[in-house]
Design an enzyme around this catalytic site. Structure first.
Site, PDB file in Angstrom:
ATOM      1  N   HIS A  88       2.306   0.337  -0.580  1.00 42.88           N
ATOM      2  CA  HIS A  88       3.212  -1.006  -0.553  1.00 42.88           C
ATOM      3  C   HIS A  88       4.709  -0.733  -1.141  1.00 42.88           C
ATOM      4  O   HIS A  88       5.927  -0.997  -0.545  1.00 42.88           O
ATOM      5  CB  HIS A  88       2.681  -2.198  -1.418  1.00 42.88           C
ATOM      6  CG  HIS A  88       1.467  -2.730  -0.729  1.00 42.88           C
ATOM      7  ND1 HIS A  88       1.094  -3.025   0.584  1.00 42.88           N
ATOM      8  CD2 HIS A  88       0.291  -3.166  -1.123  1.00 42.88           C
ATOM      9  CE1 HIS A  88       0.132  -3.510   0.721  1.00 42.88           C
ATOM     10  NE2 HIS A  88      -0.620  -3.625  -0.436  1.00 42.88           N
ATOM     11  N   HIS A 101      -3.059   2.616  -3.249  1.00 42.82           N
ATOM     12  CA  HIS A 101      -2.858   1.326  -2.412  1.00 42.82           C
ATOM     13  C   HIS A 101      -1.556   0.751  -2.558  1.00 42.82           C
ATOM     14  O   HIS A 101      -0.725   0.283  -1.750  1.00 42.82           O
ATOM     15  CB  HIS A 101      -4.062   0.363  -2.587  1.00 42.82           C
ATOM     16  CG  HIS A 101      -3.875  -0.971  -1.769  1.00 42.82           C
ATOM     17  ND1 HIS A 101      -4.693  -1.097  -0.575  1.00 42.82           N
ATOM     18  CD2 HIS A 101      -3.180  -1.766  -2.178  1.00 42.82           C
ATOM     19  CE1 HIS A 101      -4.188  -2.339  -0.138  1.00 42.82           C
ATOM     20  NE2 HIS A 101      -3.369  -2.627  -0.911  1.00 42.82           N
ATOM     21  N   GLU A 102      -1.383   0.326  -4.017  1.00 45.96           N
ATOM     22  CA  GLU A 102      -0.026  -0.339  -4.249  1.00 45.96           C
ATOM     23  C   GLU A 102       1.214   0.562  -4.002  1.00 45.96           C
ATOM     24  O   GLU A 102       2.262   0.039  -3.807  1.00 45.96           O
ATOM     25  CB  GLU A 102      -0.235  -0.714  -5.713  1.00 45.96           C
ATOM     26  CG  GLU A 102      -1.331  -1.997  -6.042  1.00 45.96           C
ATOM     27  CD  GLU A 102      -1.208  -2.946  -5.247  1.00 45.96           C
ATOM     28  OE1 GLU A 102      -0.042  -3.444  -4.910  1.00 45.96           O
ATOM     29  OE2 GLU A 102      -2.526  -3.679  -4.898  1.00 45.96           O
ATOM     30  N   ASP A 146      -3.220  -8.604   2.199  1.00 47.92           N
ATOM     31  CA  ASP A 146      -1.970  -7.905   2.977  1.00 47.92           C
ATOM     32  C   ASP A 146      -2.148  -8.513   4.459  1.00 47.92           C
ATOM     33  O   ASP A 146      -1.124  -8.833   4.925  1.00 47.92           O
ATOM     34  CB  ASP A 146      -2.221  -6.390   3.076  1.00 47.92           C
ATOM     35  CG  ASP A 146      -2.181  -5.755   1.638  1.00 47.92           C
ATOM     36  OD1 ASP A 146      -1.184  -6.186   0.762  1.00 47.92           O
ATOM     37  OD2 ASP A 146      -2.828  -4.808   1.250  1.00 47.92           O
TER      38      ASP A 146
END
Length: 358
Positions: free
Chosen positions: A63, A59-60, A167
């Site tokens: 980003h 997930h990170e 987010d």
């Protein structure tokens, strides 16, 4: 971040784990063992937790890689017991850029859900009813892959809430910024986040769910902090040095005896003092602790031996943020303001750092 261990470097981004993450694994092992499960089940539980956090890392990376597309570097990705943190050097502020960086994380989670669903459909000929609410009940999760699917579904959906620091809050701000200035957009997004937090807090109290209550408290203060941080950043980026400077004081000069210098400076509050060769020509500066320290320099010694030569000079149009970074990097107690002709003022570290706390 202190107390962390680097696990790997992927696509040039260090992946680190904070020491407190080990406490989470110990707690999982304790809780699993407490209800009478054997060592095998404890290891399985820890394995599931690690798998979920691997998804958090992905997930990170969503980003981080999206930010890279907009020229923003990621310092590292840090795993903590409460989740992952991709430390970006800044949030891109171009039109719509923050939206794409923010949504990239949840998209990764939904892709993982889709891949597991597709894998079961093609390999096992088993189709999960992912559009049925009953499917998303963790108590009904009877396999490792279903647990991972549910965890990613909830992680992606929760992060879409329009509330900082999720987010969704950044996505909302980015969309509002298309029509409003960034400060106003952040304020509205912050208020939206605080409203959602109050609803979660109320539901948590009403239903007797302390976890939901705590999450509501966390989101409320995080949303408010986001707006306050942006206000400070805006102030630091717009306020000029000329508005921060104090007038020059020609009190201390070279060839002055230390006892005379101490007598002149003892009632002043500054952490350092400019020392002049003659009015308008600085020779350097002397920190307060060096001038008035204990034990003090010999009273009949000259100040020349104690000064730090050549003080930094900055232009009056420099921003507060720039002078803050300069003084912090070089550990400067003061800088002079120079307009290309004369020294017109002095900026003290205390005054600059106070702006970051207002």
């Amino acid at each position: 971040m202190k107390g962390s261990l680097q696990l790997a470097t992927v696509t040039g981004i260090p992946v680190k784990i904070h020491w407190t993450f080990g406490l989470l694994l110990l707690w999982v092992a304790y809780e699993t063992n407490k209800v009478g499960n054997g060592p095998t089940f404890v290891l399985v539980s820890i394995g599931i937790v690690l798998s979920v956090f691997l998804c958090v890392i992905l997930h990170e990376f969503g980003h981080a890689l999206a930010a890279r597309k907009f020229g923003v570097r990621t310092f590292d990705i840090m795993m903590t017991p409460i989740g992952g943190i991709a430390r970006l050097e800044r949030m891109p502020e171009g039109r719509g850029q923050e939206f794409w960086v923010a949504i990239a994380g949840p998209v990764v989670n939904f892709v993982i859900v889709g891949l597991i669903w597709l894998g079961f459909t093609l390999i096992k000929r088993e189709t999960f009813p992912i559009f049925s609410l009953s499917f998303w009940d963790f108590e009904q999760a009877d396999s490792y892959w279903k647990v991972i699917m549910l965890a990613n579904g909830y992680l992606g959906t929760f992060n879409l809430l329009p509330a900082f620091p999720m987010d969704g809050g950044r996505m909302l701000r980015s969309l509002l910024s298309l029509k409003l200035d960034r400060t106003k957009a952040t304020q509205i997004a912050s208020y939206a986040g605080q409203g959602i937090a109050l609803i979660m807090f109320g539901l948590g109290v009403y239903r007797g769910q302390p976890t939901l209550t705590l999450i509501g408290v966390f989101i409320f203060f995080a949303a408010r902090q986001e707006y306050q941080t942006l206000v400070r950043q805006t102030r630091m980026n717009t306020l000029k040095v000329i508005s921060l400077m104090d007038p020059l004081q020609h009190l201390l000069f070279t060839s002055q005896r230390m006892d005379a210098a101490r007598e002149l400076a003892k009632d002043l509050r500054e952490s350092a003092f400019v020392v002049w060769s003659r009015p308008g020509i600085p020779a350097g500066y002397i920190p307060r602790e060096r001038l008035l320290g204990n034990p003090p320099p010999l009273p009949d010694s000259l100040i020349d031996a104690w000064i730090i030569p050549t003080p930094y000079a900055v232009p009056p149009e420099m921003t507060a943020g720039q002078v803050y970074n300069l003084m912090q990097h070089h550990k400067l107690p003061l800088v002079l303001v120079f307009d290309q002709v004369n020294y017109i003022g002095v900026v003290y570290w205390e005054k600059v750092v106070a702006l970051t706390k207002m």
